[in-house]
Structures are given as structure tokens and as C-alpha cells.
Design a protein around this motif. Structure first.
Motif, mmCIF file in Angstrom:
data_model
loop_
_atom_site.group_PDB
_atom_site.id
_atom_site.type_symbol
_atom_site.label_atom_id
_atom_site.label_comp_id
_atom_site.label_asym_id
_atom_site.label_seq_id
_atom_site.Cartn_x
_atom_site.Cartn_y
_atom_site.Cartn_z
ATOM 1 N N GLY A 91 0.788 -1.221 0.000
ATOM 2 C CA GLY A 91 0.000 0.000 0.000
ATOM 3 C C GLY A 91 0.819 1.269 0.000
ATOM 4 N N LYS A 92 2.115 1.206 0.358
ATOM 5 C CA LYS A 92 2.944 2.406 0.479
ATOM 6 C C LYS A 92 4.180 2.276 -0.403
ATOM 7 N N TYR A 93 4.488 3.351 -1.151
ATOM 8 C CA TYR A 93 5.583 3.321 -2.116
ATOM 9 C C TYR A 93 6.435 4.579 -1.971
ATOM 10 N N ALA A 94 7.758 4.399 -2.017
ATOM 11 C CA ALA A 94 8.678 5.533 -1.980
ATOM 12 C C ALA A 94 8.960 5.995 -3.404
ATOM 13 N N SER A 136 -7.986 1.281 8.501
ATOM 14 C CA SER A 136 -7.528 -0.009 9.014
ATOM 15 C C SER A 136 -7.294 -0.952 7.841
ATOM 16 N N GLY A 137 -6.427 -1.932 8.031
ATOM 17 C CA GLY A 137 -6.152 -2.890 6.968
ATOM 18 C C GLY A 137 -5.504 -2.267 5.758
ATOM 19 N N LYS A 138 -4.502 -1.405 5.993
ATOM 20 C CA LYS A 138 -3.896 -0.676 4.878
ATOM 21 C C LYS A 138 -3.223 -1.594 3.861
ATOM 22 N N ALA A 139 -2.728 -2.749 4.314
ATOM 23 C CA ALA A 139 -1.998 -3.639 3.409
ATOM 24 C C ALA A 139 -2.837 -4.822 2.942
ATOM 25 N N VAL A 140 -4.113 -4.836 3.275
ATOM 26 C CA VAL A 140 -4.963 -5.954 2.861
ATOM 27 C C VAL A 140 -5.358 -5.764 1.402
ATOM 28 N N GLY A 192 -7.335 -5.486 -1.821
ATOM 29 C CA GLY A 192 -8.778 -5.316 -1.992
ATOM 30 C C GLY A 192 -9.167 -4.934 -3.395
ATOM 31 N N GLY A 193 -8.405 -5.376 -4.399
ATOM 32 C CA GLY A 193 -8.725 -4.992 -5.770
ATOM 33 C C GLY A 193 -7.985 -3.734 -6.160
ATOM 34 N N ASN A 194 -8.572 -2.953 -7.048
ATOM 35 C CA ASN A 194 -7.928 -1.722 -7.485
ATOM 36 C C ASN A 194 -8.033 -0.646 -6.414
ATOM 37 N N PRO A 195 -6.963 0.144 -6.199
ATOM 38 C CA PRO A 195 -7.035 1.246 -5.232
ATOM 39 C C PRO A 195 -8.105 2.255 -5.629
ATOM 40 N N ALA A 196 -8.652 2.942 -4.612
ATOM 41 C CA ALA A 196 -9.669 3.965 -4.844
ATOM 42 C C ALA A 196 -9.258 5.314 -4.273
ATOM 43 N N GLN A 197 -8.232 5.349 -3.396
ATOM 44 C CA GLN A 197 -7.826 6.578 -2.724
ATOM 45 C C GLN A 197 -6.300 6.634 -2.661
ATOM 46 N N PHE A 198 -5.759 7.850 -2.462
ATOM 47 C CA PHE A 198 -4.309 7.974 -2.331
ATOM 48 C C PHE A 198 -3.959 9.108 -1.378
ATOM 49 N N PHE A 199 -2.761 9.002 -0.806
ATOM 50 C CA PHE A 199 -2.209 10.053 0.051
ATOM 51 C C PHE A 199 -0.729 10.189 -0.274
ATOM 52 N N TYR A 200 -0.279 11.434 -0.493
ATOM 53 C CA TYR A 200 1.137 11.658 -0.783
ATOM 54 C C TYR A 200 1.775 12.442 0.348
ATOM 55 N N ASP A 201 2.901 11.928 0.840
ATOM 56 C CA ASP A 201 3.645 12.529 1.940
ATOM 57 C C ASP A 201 5.022 12.938 1.418
ATOM 58 N N PRO A 202 5.274 14.248 1.216
ATOM 59 C CA PRO A 202 6.548 14.692 0.625
ATOM 60 C C PRO A 202 7.686 14.703 1.633
ATOM 61 N N GLN A 203 8.108 13.526 2.061
ATOM 62 C CA GLN A 203 9.207 13.419 3.007
ATOM 63 C C GLN A 203 10.516 13.877 2.366
ATOM 64 N N LEU A 204 11.521 14.136 3.214
ATOM 65 C CA LEU A 204 12.831 14.502 2.693
ATOM 66 C C LEU A 204 13.431 13.327 1.925
ATOM 67 N N GLU A 205 14.121 13.623 0.858
ATOM 68 C CA GLU A 205 14.816 12.675 -0.011
ATOM 69 C C GLU A 205 13.850 11.798 -0.805
ATOM 70 N N LEU A 220 4.042 7.713 -1.502
ATOM 71 C CA LEU A 220 2.683 7.703 -2.039
ATOM 72 C C LEU A 220 2.001 6.422 -1.568
ATOM 73 N N SER A 221 0.897 6.588 -0.845
ATOM 74 C CA SER A 221 0.151 5.451 -0.307
ATOM 75 C C SER A 221 -1.178 5.336 -1.032
ATOM 76 N N VAL A 222 -1.580 4.107 -1.320
ATOM 77 C CA VAL A 222 -2.861 3.858 -1.977
ATOM 78 C C VAL A 222 -3.694 2.938 -1.093
ATOM 79 N N TYR A 223 -5.023 3.056 -1.237
ATOM 80 C CA TYR A 223 -5.931 2.219 -0.457
ATOM 81 C C TYR A 223 -7.163 1.913 -1.295
ATOM 82 N N PRO A 224 -7.613 0.654 -1.284
ATOM 83 C CA PRO A 224 -6.967 -0.497 -0.657
ATOM 84 C C PRO A 224 -5.715 -0.917 -1.413
ATOM 85 N N ALA A 225 -4.934 -1.782 -0.782
ATOM 86 C CA ALA A 225 -3.731 -2.272 -1.443
ATOM 87 C C ALA A 225 -4.133 -3.071 -2.682
#
Length: 645
Positions: free
Chosen positions: A89-92, A214-218, A220-233, A237-242
């Protein structure tokens, strides 16, 4: 005399002033030299010293990097691709990321199956595969295996590492050249099925929205939502469901970082239209270091503001007519309502938390509207099959009684005498296994069970007939029990007819709860003439009086079914199109107190009044259309029921 002669030769000794004193032709140096002259750090004819240039160079880079937070710079917006992995569910995203994101990619398929341990992908279709590039192969279990291309030949692609498991013929193969740099922001994203090419927009989430899932890594088919966190370096990008497999990617629109100036010979990462704004902006930035007079600094600021306003207006893209990332009516209603009540800006895409709150409010509002007793599209004609001596019938899922939507019922007769669990009917092709079936027995009752199988003209019953059923006996089947009605405005006794005859329907008199409770002989047998409906939770209860004396009739009734709640944002509203505007405006009124609390309400009273008036007006129009014409009946209070409201 000496002074006059010195003045003459000194004036002669000056060179004509050119349009610039730059010893460089590069734009960066010109920007710096111009800014130093504007703020008075050097004279109009002076060549800036190296120390001044270096200080201004550092200030220019700092200023440009600071401008990144403005969110403008359409030339710095680019499209990227993130390759998904089953269950992840989470990708750098960044140059050193172990995950895989790029600006573009090539796609092909395996020409033949590849076994576990293979390093050669034979017959890979599609060009663009190059040595040294990362390559991904979708394995038979749906996961993506990534390696590096060691060699490319006419026969296929050679991997640097062997496959951990097999990949079938036609398996997806992707490759790219360069990893995507860490984005400052991800403005929008879509999940793409690489097989069909269909793109489905994703809903953006805030940090708290994502954290509360809850169940971020379960998977569940194609993702429907996303969140981007602009961390250093590395950005995350996280998608849900996984995702359930590696057969899809996320295409995203990102704001890349502006390229810093490395040397005075660097080409600015700005269009030429921005160069004047850069020069005046830098002059304002460094003016304080060189004791620029206040009056002159004020003039510089005004000039910069004017130039910056011009280029930022140019830098804005034309807005479309809709900011909705979905074409579904439910999301469009929610997004429109959030804009109407001021929860989001006119061009903003609502965050997931706002959408979810509004989604709950929409369902609550629609369920509350059920009490209005209107909604003619949700009224259905139904049939309750009576049993001799039974006065109380449950209506709803799990009921042991037989109630169905009239249009779904199939009526036929036995083609031969029934025997045990096998019966032959005249219309077996119109029914299916799993349907409920009723058979009129010779003893005067109706036997209900389910159909286990259909073969030719014969039905195999889930339970054997308890007694004889002769050829010509009535048979009724329907696919599913009806849901609990909210109300039963009217009912008729339907008297079955014999072969070739016509059924007769006679209106029944509705009773109130007290009317029915006051009947002293509720189980006296006779011909049904009255009814009372009690909409209990779980299953509704329909009472008839007198108790039916035989199985020769049924109760046909008009039921107001519940409105179907919205299951998700892709649900189709259980409303005609004429109601969509009323729903949007009334949802805005419903949400208003949440986003315009006590501190804001006083200042927005007029706006709320307009919103409320428009919502009421649209609801009245929809309700007026929703009413059916009815006769006005006068009498002693005994007659067919009408709709209230």
C-alpha cells in the motif's frame, strides 16, 4: 583654468554607456547583475565584484526554492507512473527508492511461458527495452518481479536475476529508463489497468484520513484513494486499498522541484516571461543587505508585485467546468454540496475525510426523506399468498411466509400429479434453481419450498411434497422475498380464477392499530375484507381479517419500499434524475452547520438563507412532480386507502 581643462578631458575619457555592463551572456548572471544595479549595490556602469555576485547567487537560489510552495509553475508539472505490487500500500518515490516510479515506460508481453529460475524472457513483444534499465514481469501469482536488463537480443530480454516463480505466455513486461525524482506535491492520480487501459481517478486523502484507515496492506482490488507525503529525499505515495495484483499502475500528476542554479552559466528553470520578475524579486530580496533607501525599496516592491502578478496569472491553467475526479452522480452531488456550503473552494478537489462525512450525511438525509411518504418510483405492486386460517404474515428477508413483487411471480400449473420431490410444470423454462416455489395441495393448503434443480419441464424440490398435488394444481414461483415495506397504502383481495378464467381484485379496508386491536374475533374464518400493516423493525407484519377460509385467494397490495442507501461513491442514486439538484442543494444545507459553526454562522446568515431557500424550492419542485393524481372519495370512512402527504 586647470579645473576646466580637467573636466573636459574627464568627460571625453568616459565611454558611452551601453544597455548593460554584463561580462556574461548567460541569463543567470544578467539577472544577478540587474538586481544588484536595481537595489543600488553597484553603480549603473559598474561590473559587480565576485563577492557580490556569489552572495546574490545564493539569495537567488533560496528565493526560487521558496517560490516552489506557491504551487504555481505549470511548466514544472509533469506526469509520472508508479508500478504497483500486490499487497503493498505504500511506495517511496525518488532517485534511490527501492520501489519503481518513472516518467514513462515501455510495455510488452511474454511470447512464451517462462519457468521459475529462467533469466531469458523469450519473444518479448514491444520495443524500447534497453540494457541497464529496470524491468518488471508479472508472475503467475499476480506479483511483479523486478530485475535489471542484462542483455537484449532478437530472441528476447535477459535478466540480471532469475525469475523466482513461473510467468505464463502473454504475461505483462514493463521497463523504464530513469527513476522519478521526489515530487513536491501529487496533484491528482488515476489507477490504470494495463490490460484494458482504463483509467479510474483516485480520491485524495489527508494524513489523518490515511492514518485512520484499518487494513492498509490488505489486498482489496484496485485502489480507490491515495495520500502523498513529501518526506525529505524520498516522497511516500500510499494507496488504499492495497492492490490485489501487479497488473495495474498509478499515473499521477506531480509538481516537480524547480532546478537550482548550479553556476552563473546555468539556464534558469523558468520560461523567459519570468526573467523580469526574477530580477526585481532578487533586487527586493537583497536590498536590505546593501542599505537600499526605503523609498527606493518601496518602488522596487511595487514593481515586483506588478510583474509577479502578471506572470502568476499567465502561469494559471484555464479551469474546467468540473473538478470532480469521478463521473458518478453520488460523488458529483457530494462535491457540489461541499462547494455550495463553503467547505471547499470552487476549484478544489474535496479530501477523503470531507467526502466520507458528506457521504454519511447524504445517506442519513435520504433515509429521512422516506418518512415523507412520497417517492412513487419506490412503490411496487406485491402479492401475499394466504394460508387458510392464518391472519398474521411477516414481510421481509428471512420470512417463512410467501410474499413477492408481483412482476417477479411466475404462475403455472402442474402438468402431472406431483410425486415426492419431483414435479412437472407447464412453464419450467421461466424459473430457475434457488427460486421459492408454492404448490397448491389437494388438501387445501399451499406447500412452500425452494427449487433445487430444473431439468426440462421438471422441478426438483428441496423438500418433498407433504401430501398429494394433482395435475392442474396451481404453482407459483418467484426469485427472492421482497424487502420490508415502509408502508402499505392500499390492498386488494385477489380471488384466483379457474382455468381460462379472470382473477378478480376487490379493495380491502385499511385498519389502524387500535381498529385491529379492538377486533374481538381475529381468527374467525371468512372472506378477507380488511387489513392492518405494522412496519416493525426487521420484518413488517401484515394482518388480515377475517382469517382466510381457503387457499383460493391472495392479497395484492401497494408497498412503499425503502430507498436503497448508497453503498459507495460509485453507487447509482435510487432517485430519478429530476431529484439530483434537490439532493445536492439539500445536502449543502445539511452540511452547513458542520463547516460554518457558531463563530461563522452570524456572518453568513444571509448566505445560509439563500442556500436554504434554494434547497426548499428545488425540493418542492421535485416533490410536486413526484405526486400522482388521486380521486377524492367521500363516505363514512370505509374505502380504499390513499397516500398521505
Amino acid at each position: 583654468m586647470a579645473a576646466e581643462k580637467f573636466a573636459v578631458v574627464a568627460q571625453w575619457d568616459r565611454e558611452p554607456a551601453g544597455t548593460g555592463t554584463s561580462s556574461f551572456s548567460q541569463p543567470v548572471y544578467q539577472i544577478i547583475a540587474g538586481a544588484l544595479r536595481l537595489c543600488g549595490a553597484v553603480g549603473a556602469q559598474d561590473v559587480p565584484r565576485l563577492g557580490l555576485v556569489e552572495n546574490a547567487f545564493a539569495a537567488l537560489n533560496a528565493m526560487v526554492q521558496g517560490w516552489q510552495v506557491s504551487g504555481l509553475h505549470v511548466w514544472a508539472q509533469t506526469e509520472g507512473v508508479l508500478f504497483l505490487q500486490a499487497g503493498q500500500g505504500k511506495y517511496a518515490i525518488g532517485a534511490t527508492s527501492a520501489d519503481h516510479a518513472s516518467q514513462g515506460f515501455v510495455q510488452g508481453q511474454l511470447g512464451g511461458a517462462a519457468a521459475a529460475g529462467a533469466v531469458v524472457l523469450s519473444g518479448v513483444s514491444g520495443g524500447g527495452f534497453a540494457v541497464g534499465n529496470p524491468v518488471g514481469v508479472v508472475l503467475g501469482d499476480g506479483t511483479a518481479f523486478w530485475s535489471v536488463i542484462a542483455a537484449v537480443s532478437a530472441g528476447g530480454v535477459t535478466l540480471a536475476q532469475p525469475l523466482p516463480s513461473s510467468a505464463g505466455a502473454g504475461a505483462l513486461v514493463v521497463s523504464y529508463a530513469t527513476a522519478f525524482a521526489r515530487p513536491l506535491r501529487v496533484i491528482g492520480a488515476r489507477v490504470v489497468d494495463l490490460g484494458s487501459g482504463v483509467e479510474t481517478p483516485l480520491i485524495p486523502m489527508s494524513r489523518l484520513d490515511y492514518a485512520n484507515l484499518s487494513g492498509k496492506a490488505v489486498p482489496g482490488g484496485n485502489p480507490a484513494q491515495f495520500f502523498y507525503d513529501p518526506q525529505l529525499e524520498l516522497g511516500a505515495l500510499s494507496v488504499y486499498p492495497a492492490p490485489a495484483s501487479g497488473l495495474s499502475v498509478v499515473k499521477f500528476t506531480a509538481q516537480r522541484q524547480l532546478v537550482a542554479f548550479e553556476t552563473l552559466a546555468s539556464v534558469p528553470d523558468f520560461p523567459p516571461e519570468w526573467l523580469a520578475a526574477l530580477r526585481f524579486g532578487l533586487a527586493v530580496e537583497i536590498a536590505a543587505e546593501y542599505d537600499c533607501p526605503a523609498e527606493k525599496l518601496a518602488g522596487l516592491k511595487q514593481a515586483f508585485d506588478e510583474k509577479f502578478a502578471v506572470v502568476t496569472r499567465w502561469d494559471s491553467e484555464a479551469q474546467g467546468t468540473s473538478t470532480s475526479p469521478f463521473g458518478q452522480p453520488v460523488y458529483q452531488m457530494i462535491a457540489g454540496a461541499l462547494r455550495l456550503c463553503g467547505a471547499v473552494g470552487a476549484q478544489d478537489v474535496p479530501r477523503l475525510g470531507l467526502v466520507e462525512n458528506a457521504f454519511i450525511s447524504l445517506n442519513a438525509m435520504v433515509q429521512g426523506w422516506q418518512a415523507s411518504g412520497i417517492h412513487v418510483w419506490a412503490e411496487e405492486e406485491c402479492t401475499l399468498f394466504l394460508q387458510p386460517g392464518q391472519v398474521r404474515y411477516l414481510i421481509g428477508a428471512g420470512s417463512p411466509d410467501a410474499v413477492a413483487v408481483g412482476s417477479q411471480c411466475v404462475e403455472t400449473v402442474l402438468a402431472a400429479d406431483g410425486a415426492a420431490a419431483q414435479v412437472t410444470v407447464g412453464a419450467a423454462g421461466a424459473v430457475a434453481a434457488g427460486w421459492r416455489v408454492g404448490i397448491w395441495l389437494d388438501g387445501g393448503r399451499v406447500f412452500w419450498t425452494s427449487i433445487a434443480a430444473v431439468a426440462g419441464g421438471g422441478l426438483t424440490l428441496a423438500a418433498a411434497l407433504p401430501s398429494a398435488a394433482s395435475a392442474g394444481a396451481r404453482v407459483v414461483a418467484y426469485p427472492a422475498p421482497m424487502v420490508r415495506p415502509l408502508r402499505v397504502p392500499a390492498a386488494r383481495r385477489r380471488q384466483f380464477a379457474g382455468a381460462g378464467g379472470q382473477a378478480i381484485e376487490i379493495p380491502l379496508v385499511p385498519m389502524s392499530r387500535l381498529d385491529y386491536a379492538n377486533i374481538p374475533n381475529k381468527t374467525v374464518p371468512g372472506v378477507v375484507t380488511q387489513f392492518f400493516y405494522d412496519p416493525q423493525l426487521g420484518a413488517g407484519v401484515l394482518h388480515v381479517w377475517p382469517a382466510p377460509s381457503d387457499n383460493g385467494s391472495a392479497v395484492a397490495f401497494t408497498a412503499q419500499r425503502p430507498l436503497v442507501p448508497f453503498a459507495d461513491l460509485s453507487s447509482v442514486p435510487d432517485f430519478p434524475d429530476e431529484w439530483l439538484a434537490a439532493m445536492r442543494w439539500n445536502l449543502a444545507v445539511e452540511l452547513w452547520p458542520e463547516y460554518n459553526g457558531s463563530g461563522k454562522m452570524a456572518g453568513n446568515t444571509a448566505q445560509y438563507a439563500v442556500l436554504k431557500q434554494e434547497a426548499v424550492s428545488r425540493l418542492m419542485v421535485a416533490q410536486g412532480w413526484d405526486r400522482e393524481s388521486q380521486s377524492v372519495l367521500f363516505g363514512a370512512g370505509a374505502g380504499p386507502a390513499g397516500r398521505a402527504g
